[in-house]
Design an enzyme around this catalytic site. Sequence first.
Site, short mmCIF file in Angstrom:
data_model
loop_
_atom_site.label_atom_id
_atom_site.label_comp_id
_atom_site.label_asym_id
_atom_site.label_seq_id
_atom_site.Cartn_x
_atom_site.Cartn_y
_atom_site.Cartn_z
N HIS A 125 -12.91 2.96 3.71
CA HIS A 125 -11.80 4.06 3.52
C HIS A 125 -12.63 5.19 3.14
CE1 HIS A 125 -9.01 0.64 3.10
NE2 HIS A 125 -8.12 1.32 3.64
N TYR A 133 -0.47 -0.92 10.20
CA TYR A 133 -0.91 -1.42 9.07
C TYR A 133 0.34 -1.05 7.97
CZ TYR A 133 -3.05 -2.51 4.48
OH TYR A 133 -3.37 -3.05 3.25
N LYS A 145 2.95 -4.13 6.00
CA LYS A 145 3.22 -3.94 4.88
C LYS A 145 4.53 -3.68 4.56
CE LYS A 145 -0.68 -5.07 3.08
NZ LYS A 145 -0.98 -6.24 2.53
N SER A 181 0.79 -1.20 0.01
CA SER A 181 -0.08 -0.26 0.11
C SER A 181 0.88 1.24 0.13
CB SER A 181 -0.83 0.07 1.32
OG SER A 181 -1.45 1.26 1.47
N SER A 182 0.38 2.42 -0.48
CA SER A 182 1.37 3.70 -0.54
C SER A 182 1.35 3.98 1.06
CB SER A 182 0.26 4.66 -1.48
OG SER A 182 -0.79 4.87 -0.96
N CYS A 183 0.47 3.76 1.90
CA CYS A 183 0.87 4.06 3.11
C CYS A 183 1.93 3.83 3.57
CB CYS A 183 -0.40 3.68 4.17
SG CYS A 183 -0.16 2.09 4.70
#
Length: 338
Positions: A195, A152, A156, A123-125
């Site tokens: 989201h 999270y 990842k 994920s881009s997070c």
Amino acid sequence: MNQLHLEKKINFSERILVAGGHGMVGSAIFRELKKSSYGLEENNGKIFRPTRKDLDFSNKEKVSIWFKKNNPSVVIIAAAKVGGIYANNKFKSDFLLENMKIQNNLIETSWKHGIKKLLFLGSSCIYPKFCTQPIKEEYLLSGSLEETNQWYALAKISGLKLCEALSKQYKFNAISLMPTNLYGPGDNYHENNSHVMPALIRKFVEAKRNNFKEVNCWGDGSPLREFLHVDDLARACVKALENWDPNDNNSPKAKDGSSLYWLNVGTGKDISIRNLATLIADYVSFKGFINWDKNKPNGTPRKLLDITKIKEIDWKPIIPLEKGLRNIIIHYEKQNPI
């Protein structure tokens, strides 16, 4: 066109496991694989997508038994515990523990089983909260994470780095894709755990149906977000499996010439949450007032991905936000009739 684009890294006879194959992302990947002629009996191919009831990916022993029985040759990890700001903040240990168990079991078992290729979806997070924009793959671990979803993100990052470590140490063919914010059919519209886009769609559709005079939204609306239709991500997954091996000489490289083991997947365009809310309100014909609750967190101020590298493997997004958003609102309204 170079060799990267000419030689497929997988073939139609692969036995493909799509972990999380019934979620929004996994379902889109399954559709794209079928569309691309994978999993057909006449090609001796097969696609597995066991439900959570069929196989608990957090149970290492059960995962190992399943692999021995079904002998997959390609593994796609789309299984994860996901949620928005509220869920990430409230269930910190759940997001860290559950995601690490799922991904570690699948990655390690795939490696020990000797599968041909593994694709891990992050994920881009994973990138720092105040990252230089647009975000390049090399910016990973260059600063602190956004506090509300760091649990999270840490899970990842560990999955991505495990894939990289196994690839470097044991030549295990593991690649990772880092998608931006996703939307599409099968999204989660839960009141608290969704989201931002599905949360806003639900709010405005319900407000219109109930003739509410106003809708309350979190934060001040200033954060900029990039949104990718899940079908575009699914195409990126198939392209990556077919076209990308980080160890190829002509594969995408970092600025210093080193191999990249993860690639960003996005649109290269962003929109403010305020403008997104206005767009959704317009599409559902809500005419009331939008109230911004500034006591609620905004999250990361901006998160725009640089997608230069993934374009090198012959992929680019094709679904414009306006078209995708209209279609998903229509889909939501049909799935949730008055």
